[in-house]
Design a protein around this motif. Structure first.
Motif: not given
Ligand code: ADP
Length: 260
Positions: A48-58, A78-84, A86-88
């Motif tokens: 859940t937190p990773v999903t919202s951090i990703k949305a903020y980054a975008q 780059k942050m968004d790609l690293q979050l991908n 983490l999501t995976n």
């Protein structure tokens, strides 16, 4: 309870004695269950937190681009790609608990196999600058399987091909029909796998150890999950590889199959 034992017989074949051992594995099973439950809960909470951090980054990336702050926007990307990544990883942990408890959901439909392959290749090609993914696709038509899960396997094989070939650019994805099966092969020209480790790569948490292994991040779950998915689809998954030369990961699934 797990038991093993051996009987001794006389010359007429009549049993004389029996020596046996029985182990109570209740506790081991409970520990395994607790471990799976923990992985399930922890990965669910992380998602859940990773999903919202990703949305903020975008959102931030778009704002920065609009303002003309290209360098800062690049950092956000780059942050968004690293979050991908983490999501995976979290997705793999969630899937492994589902696989182990038989709760992985399958949604069977007819779909164009090559079209699915092309869309996965396109997505990964966008995320990699160095590697070139070449398509060598025979006309294979429609298959009846879970599109999402099969594309997850294709992505897994392609991601590994990219990850484990740091010094070569070429990756080839082949599709073909053999008997009544659709066969896919992802070929890379990377580090390869020593013969002694080949049969272990589909095991849960298995990672080939070696001096370079620490440079490739991972949990050793992707191939285990992929093999469970392919088995559930009534198919087979295998690998051929030569250390230092590259690997070929294959899977085949029946074109038509009875619903499991
Ligand atoms: P991970 O990549 O997260 O470690 P996988 O289950 O996908 O986990 O793979 C298991 C192991 O198999 C990897 O750690 C790696 O050692 C080996 N492996 C997988 N794909 C390849 C490949 N294309 N080339 C060389 N080694 C590979």
């Amino acid at each position: 309870i797990k038991e093993s034992g051996k009987a001794q017989y006389d010359e007429k074949g009549i049993p004389l004695t029996f020596i046996g051992v029985s182990f109570d594995i209740t506790e081991t099973k409970q520990l395994q269950q607790q471990k799976d439950d923990f992985i399930g809960i922890a990965s669910h909470e992380l998602k859940t937190p990773v999903t919202s951090i990703k949305a903020y980054a975008q959102v931030l990336e778009r704002i920065l681009l609009k303002k003309g702050d290209v360098m800062e926007a690049g950092l956000m990307k780059k942050m968004d790609l690293q979050l991908n990544r983490l999501t995976n990883l979290i997705g793999d942990l969630l899937d492994v608990t589902k696989v182990n408890s038989g709760k992985l959901q399958y949604n069977l439909t007819h779909f164009d196999f090559n079209e699915m392959v092309r869309s996965e290749v396109e997505e990964l090609q966008r995320a990699t600058e160095k590697h070139q993914i070449i398509e060598n696709l025979e006309e294979v038509g429609l298959v009846y399987a879970d599109r999402e899960r099969i594309s997850q396997v294709v992505t897994n094989l392609l991601t590994n091909a990219i990850k484990y070939s740091p010094n070569s650019e070429k990756i080839v994805v082949h599709t073909m029909i053999e008997n009544d099966n659709v066969v896919l092969c992802v070929e890379d020209f990377g580090i390869g796998i020593a013969e002694t480790n080949l049969n272990k790569v589909f095991e849960q948490f298995y990672r080939v150890s070696g001096s370079m292994q620490h440079t490739f991040p991972g949990l050793g779950l992707g191939l285990y999950i992929s093999s469970e998915i392919i088995k559930r689809e009534g198919g087979k998954i295998w690998v051929s590889s030569k250390e230092g030369e590259g690997s070929k990961f294959w899977f085949s699934i029946p074109i038509q199959r009875p619903i499991a």
